[in-house]
Design a protein around this motif. Structure first.
Motif, PDB file in Angstrom:
ATOM      1  N   SER A  24       3.886   9.066  -1.526  1.00 27.40           N
ATOM      2  CA  SER A  24       4.994   9.648  -2.286  1.00 27.40           C
ATOM      3  C   SER A  24       6.338   9.159  -1.762  1.00 27.40           C
ATOM      4  CB  SER A  24       4.931  11.171  -2.210  1.00 27.40           C
ATOM      5  OG  SER A  24       3.752  11.647  -2.823  1.00 27.40           O
ATOM      6  N   ALA A  25       6.486   9.101  -0.428  1.00 29.65           N
ATOM      7  CA  ALA A  25       7.741   8.644   0.160  1.00 29.65           C
ATOM      8  C   ALA A  25       7.993   7.173  -0.184  1.00 29.65           C
ATOM      9  CB  ALA A  25       7.709   8.833   1.672  1.00 29.65           C
ATOM     10  N   ALA A  26       6.928   6.374  -0.152  1.00 29.82           N
ATOM     11  CA  ALA A  26       7.063   4.960  -0.507  1.00 29.82           C
ATOM     12  C   ALA A  26       7.444   4.819  -1.978  1.00 29.82           C
ATOM     13  CB  ALA A  26       5.767   4.215  -0.217  1.00 29.82           C
ATOM     14  N   ALA A  27       6.846   5.633  -2.831  1.00 25.63           N
ATOM     15  CA  ALA A  27       7.147   5.569  -4.266  1.00 25.63           C
ATOM     16  C   ALA A  27       8.619   5.890  -4.523  1.00 25.63           C
ATOM     17  CB  ALA A  27       6.240   6.526  -5.031  1.00 25.63           C
ATOM     18  N   ARG A  28       9.140   6.918  -3.836  1.00 23.51           N
ATOM     19  CA  ARG A  28      10.551   7.273  -4.029  1.00 23.51           C
ATOM     20  C   ARG A  28      11.469   6.138  -3.575  1.00 23.51           C
ATOM     21  NH1 ARG A  28       8.629  12.316  -2.185  1.00 23.51           N
ATOM     22  NH2 ARG A  28       9.318  11.828  -0.055  1.00 23.51           N
ATOM     23  N   HIS A  29      11.135   5.515  -2.469  1.00 23.43           N
ATOM     24  CA  HIS A  29      11.971   4.435  -1.951  1.00 23.43           C
ATOM     25  C   HIS A  29      11.961   3.225  -2.886  1.00 23.43           C
ATOM     26  CE1 HIS A  29      13.999   1.999   1.081  1.00 23.43           C
ATOM     27  NE2 HIS A  29      13.119   1.032   0.828  1.00 23.43           N
ATOM     28  N   LEU A  30      10.816   2.983  -3.521  1.00 27.16           N
ATOM     29  CA  LEU A  30      10.684   1.818  -4.400  1.00 27.16           C
ATOM     30  C   LEU A  30      11.032   2.144  -5.849  1.00 27.16           C
ATOM     31  CD1 LEU A  30       7.272   0.513  -2.986  1.00 27.16           C
ATOM     32  CD2 LEU A  30       9.506  -0.569  -2.668  1.00 27.16           C
ATOM     33  N   TYR A  31      11.407   3.387  -6.107  1.00 29.47           N
ATOM     34  CA  TYR A  31      11.711   3.839  -7.474  1.00 29.47           C
ATOM     35  C   TYR A  31      10.518   3.627  -8.405  1.00 29.47           C
ATOM     36  CZ  TYR A  31      16.469   3.850  -5.671  1.00 29.47           C
ATOM     37  OH  TYR A  31      17.592   4.089  -4.915  1.00 29.47           O
ATOM     38  N   LEU A  32       9.339   3.968  -7.887  1.00 25.77           N
ATOM     39  CA  LEU A  32       8.108   3.903  -8.654  1.00 25.77           C
ATOM     40  C   LEU A  32       7.471   5.281  -8.692  1.00 25.77           C
ATOM     41  CD1 LEU A  32       6.548   0.632  -7.129  1.00 25.77           C
ATOM     42  CD2 LEU A  32       7.729   0.840  -9.327  1.00 25.77           C
ATOM     43  N   THR A  33       6.520   5.450  -9.594  1.00 26.10           N
ATOM     44  CA  THR A  33       5.774   6.718  -9.613  1.00 26.10           C
ATOM     45  C   THR A  33       4.644   6.646  -8.588  1.00 26.10           C
ATOM     46  OG1 THR A  33       4.211   5.965 -11.299  1.00 26.10           O
ATOM     47  CG2 THR A  33       6.270   6.983 -12.069  1.00 26.10           C
ATOM     48  N   GLN A  34       4.193   7.830  -8.158  1.00 22.47           N
ATOM     49  CA  GLN A  34       3.114   7.866  -7.180  1.00 22.47           C
ATOM     50  C   GLN A  34       1.842   7.214  -7.716  1.00 22.47           C
ATOM     51  OE1 GLN A  34       2.500  11.655  -5.227  1.00 22.47           O
ATOM     52  NE2 GLN A  34       0.342  11.195  -4.812  1.00 22.47           N
ATOM     53  N   PRO A  35       1.461   7.475  -8.981  1.00 19.51           N
ATOM     54  CA  PRO A  35       0.255   6.815  -9.502  1.00 19.51           C
ATOM     55  C   PRO A  35       0.381   5.278  -9.505  1.00 19.51           C
ATOM     56  CG  PRO A  35       0.827   8.677 -10.876  1.00 19.51           C
ATOM     57  CD  PRO A  35       1.965   8.479  -9.924  1.00 19.51           C
ATOM     58  N   THR A  36       1.577   4.775  -9.767  1.00 18.76           N
ATOM     59  CA  THR A  36       1.761   3.326  -9.774  1.00 18.76           C
ATOM     60  C   THR A  36       1.521   2.745  -8.390  1.00 18.76           C
ATOM     61  OG1 THR A  36       3.368   3.431 -11.587  1.00 18.76           O
ATOM     62  CG2 THR A  36       3.431   1.474 -10.190  1.00 18.76           C
ATOM     63  N   VAL A  37       2.050   3.429  -7.355  1.00 17.17           N
ATOM     64  CA  VAL A  37       1.852   2.954  -5.985  1.00 17.17           C
ATOM     65  C   VAL A  37       0.379   3.014  -5.612  1.00 17.17           C
ATOM     66  CG1 VAL A  37       2.353   3.412  -3.559  1.00 17.17           C
ATOM     67  CG2 VAL A  37       4.185   3.531  -5.263  1.00 17.17           C
ATOM     68  N   SER A  38      -0.273   4.098  -5.967  1.00 20.23           N
ATOM     69  CA  SER A  38      -1.702   4.241  -5.661  1.00 20.23           C
ATOM     70  C   SER A  38      -2.508   3.137  -6.330  1.00 20.23           C
ATOM     71  CB  SER A  38      -2.206   5.609  -6.128  1.00 20.23           C
ATOM     72  OG  SER A  38      -1.548   6.650  -5.427  1.00 20.23           O
ATOM     73  N   LEU A  39      -2.151   2.806  -7.571  1.00 20.10           N
ATOM     74  CA  LEU A  39      -2.851   1.750  -8.298  1.00 20.10           C
ATOM     75  C   LEU A  39      -2.639   0.397  -7.634  1.00 20.10           C
ATOM     76  CD1 LEU A  39      -4.552   1.128 -10.820  1.00 20.10           C
ATOM     77  CD2 LEU A  39      -2.415   0.749 -12.066  1.00 20.10           C
ATOM     78  N   GLN A  40      -1.423   0.149  -7.147  1.00 19.83           N
ATOM     79  CA  GLN A  40      -1.131  -1.107  -6.456  1.00 19.83           C
ATOM     80  C   GLN A  40      -1.933  -1.219  -5.165  1.00 19.83           C
ATOM     81  OE1 GLN A  40       0.416  -3.247  -8.235  1.00 19.83           O
ATOM     82  NE2 GLN A  40       2.639  -2.993  -8.267  1.00 19.83           N
ATOM     83  N   LEU A  41      -2.035  -0.116  -4.429  1.00 22.55           N
ATOM     84  CA  LEU A  41      -2.811  -0.131  -3.179  1.00 22.55           C
ATOM     85  C   LEU A  41      -4.282  -0.401  -3.454  1.00 22.55           C
ATOM     86  CD1 LEU A  41      -1.262   2.916  -1.276  1.00 22.55           C
ATOM     87  CD2 LEU A  41      -0.938   0.483  -0.767  1.00 22.55           C
ATOM     88  N   LYS A  42      -4.795   0.201  -4.534  1.00 20.77           N
ATOM     89  CA  LYS A  42      -6.197  -0.013  -4.898  1.00 20.77           C
ATOM     90  C   LYS A  42      -6.441  -1.479  -5.260  1.00 20.77           C
ATOM     91  CE  LYS A  42      -9.754   1.442  -8.193  1.00 20.77           C
ATOM     92  NZ  LYS A  42     -10.062   2.265  -9.385  1.00 20.77           N
ATOM     93  N   LYS A  43      -5.524  -2.053  -6.014  1.00 15.07           N
ATOM     94  CA  LYS A  43      -5.661  -3.454  -6.419  1.00 15.07           C
ATOM     95  C   LYS A  43      -5.636  -4.376  -5.208  1.00 15.07           C
ATOM     96  CE  LYS A  43      -3.593  -6.949  -9.433  1.00 15.07           C
ATOM     97  NZ  LYS A  43      -2.525  -7.236 -10.425  1.00 15.07           N
ATOM     98  N   LEU A  44      -4.739  -4.068  -4.242  1.00 14.01           N
ATOM     99  CA  LEU A  44      -4.635  -4.892  -3.046  1.00 14.01           C
ATOM    100  C   LEU A  44      -5.903  -4.798  -2.208  1.00 14.01           C
ATOM    101  CD1 LEU A  44      -2.857  -6.755  -1.338  1.00 14.01           C
ATOM    102  CD2 LEU A  44      -1.886  -4.715  -0.251  1.00 14.01           C
TER     103      LEU A  44
END
Length: 320
Positions: A24-44
């Protein structure tokens, strides 16, 4: 891991999650939603084929594989940030490399300009490619340099040039020569003397021969020497007379006599030249603008020729 599917955005997201130990903290810093960050981590993680993060005290932390990926990602992003900084300096003309092709006689003046330029822009490297007019013209035809200095610039639709420095050609003799100190001599009185001349392809020789042809005069005795320094020394030593750039005379310890002959000095100029069909790098553009503003401070005002303020426009840089 298939690097073709790896993106910088994936690495940016991963770095922020590792640093903040929280999605959540990373998402706020990157101006992304939490689901978007989670999806990116899964893809990586799917790209790597190994778990990258695990839950520990204080939040998420990288696994052993994840730690190595983090180091690699930081290395990549740091290099790209360095590159971005370098790119900004290049675009500002603060860094980069300039290739300059110049005729032999211009080597006595150009270092004065470049010395002042380097003090202002120490991150710029310059390579001087020096030769007679034929040599520099060949480099021009093969687009080998960014800028050129000619006393007789080439012609054609691709040529952009501007007159910048006077280059008068003086007739010189040994100090003990009978004509030294004489006034208003006619060249015919000297035409039977031995003349030291530059090689074919030299702009100085080209201009001198053109002048002789216009006067209907032929020389009786010529010695070819492919060096201004050797010519200057040869004249001072009594080997003969010569026609040579006034700038060349300023540099040596030898002080031959300058003869007062009708028609001399032959008026000549150096031209700064570029090609329309070759992109001028940012550093070279910076040099052109520098010369437009500071040329009269780099060399004696009496040598400056043309409207220096218009130099950038004459070389196609008016929109910069």
């Amino acid at each position: 891991m298939d690097l073709r599917h790896l993106s910088l955005r994936l690495l940016q997201v991963y770095i922020e999650v590792v640093r903040r130990q929280n999605i959540s903290a990373a998402a706020r810093h990157l101006y992304l939603t939490q689901p978007t960050v989670s999806l990116q981590l899964k893809k990586l993680a799917e790209l790597v084929g190994e778990p990258l993060l695990e839950t520990g005290p204080g939040g998420l932390r990288p696994t052993q594989v994840g730690q190595e990926l983090y180091r690699a990602a930081v290395d990549v992003m740091t290099r790209l940030e360095d590159f971005n900084g370098m790119l900004a300096k290049v675009r500002e003309g603060q860094s980069g490399h300039i290739n300059i092709g110049l005729v032999t006689t211009a080597k006595y003046v150009v270092p004065r300009i470049l010395g002042a330029f380097y003090r202002r822009f120490p991150g710029v490297r310059v390579t001087l490619n020096i030769g007679n007019r034929a040599h520099v013209l060949n480099r021009f035809e093969h687009l080998e340099d960014d800028l050129y200095l000619f006393s007789h610039p080439p012609r054609g639709e691709t040529v952009q040039s501007a007159r910048i420095i006077r280059n008068p050609l003086q007739l010189i003799a040994p100090r003990d020569h009978w004509a030294a100190g004489q006034s208003e001599l006619k060249f015919e009185q000297l035409s039977r003397e031995r003349f030291l001349i530059r090689e074919p392809g030299s702009a100085t020789r080209l201009m001198f021969e053109s002048w002789l042809s216009g006067q209907g005069v032929e020389l009786g005795d010529c010695m070819q020497i492919e060096s201004n320094e050797a010519i200057r020394l040869g004249v001072a030593s009594g080997l003969g007379l010569s026609v040579i750039s006034a700038h060349t005379l300023e540099e040596g310890r030898e002080r031959p006599a300058i003869l007062d002959v009708k028609g001399f000095p032959l008026e000549s100029n150096w031209y700064l030249v570029s090609r329309k069909d070759r992109r001028m790098p940012y550093a070279a553009r910076q040099l052109v603008h520098f010369m437009a503003e500071h040329l009269q401070q780099c060399i004696e005002a009496e040598w400056v020729a043309g409207d220096i303020a218009k130099l950038p426009a004459n070389l196609g840089l008016s929109a910069d």
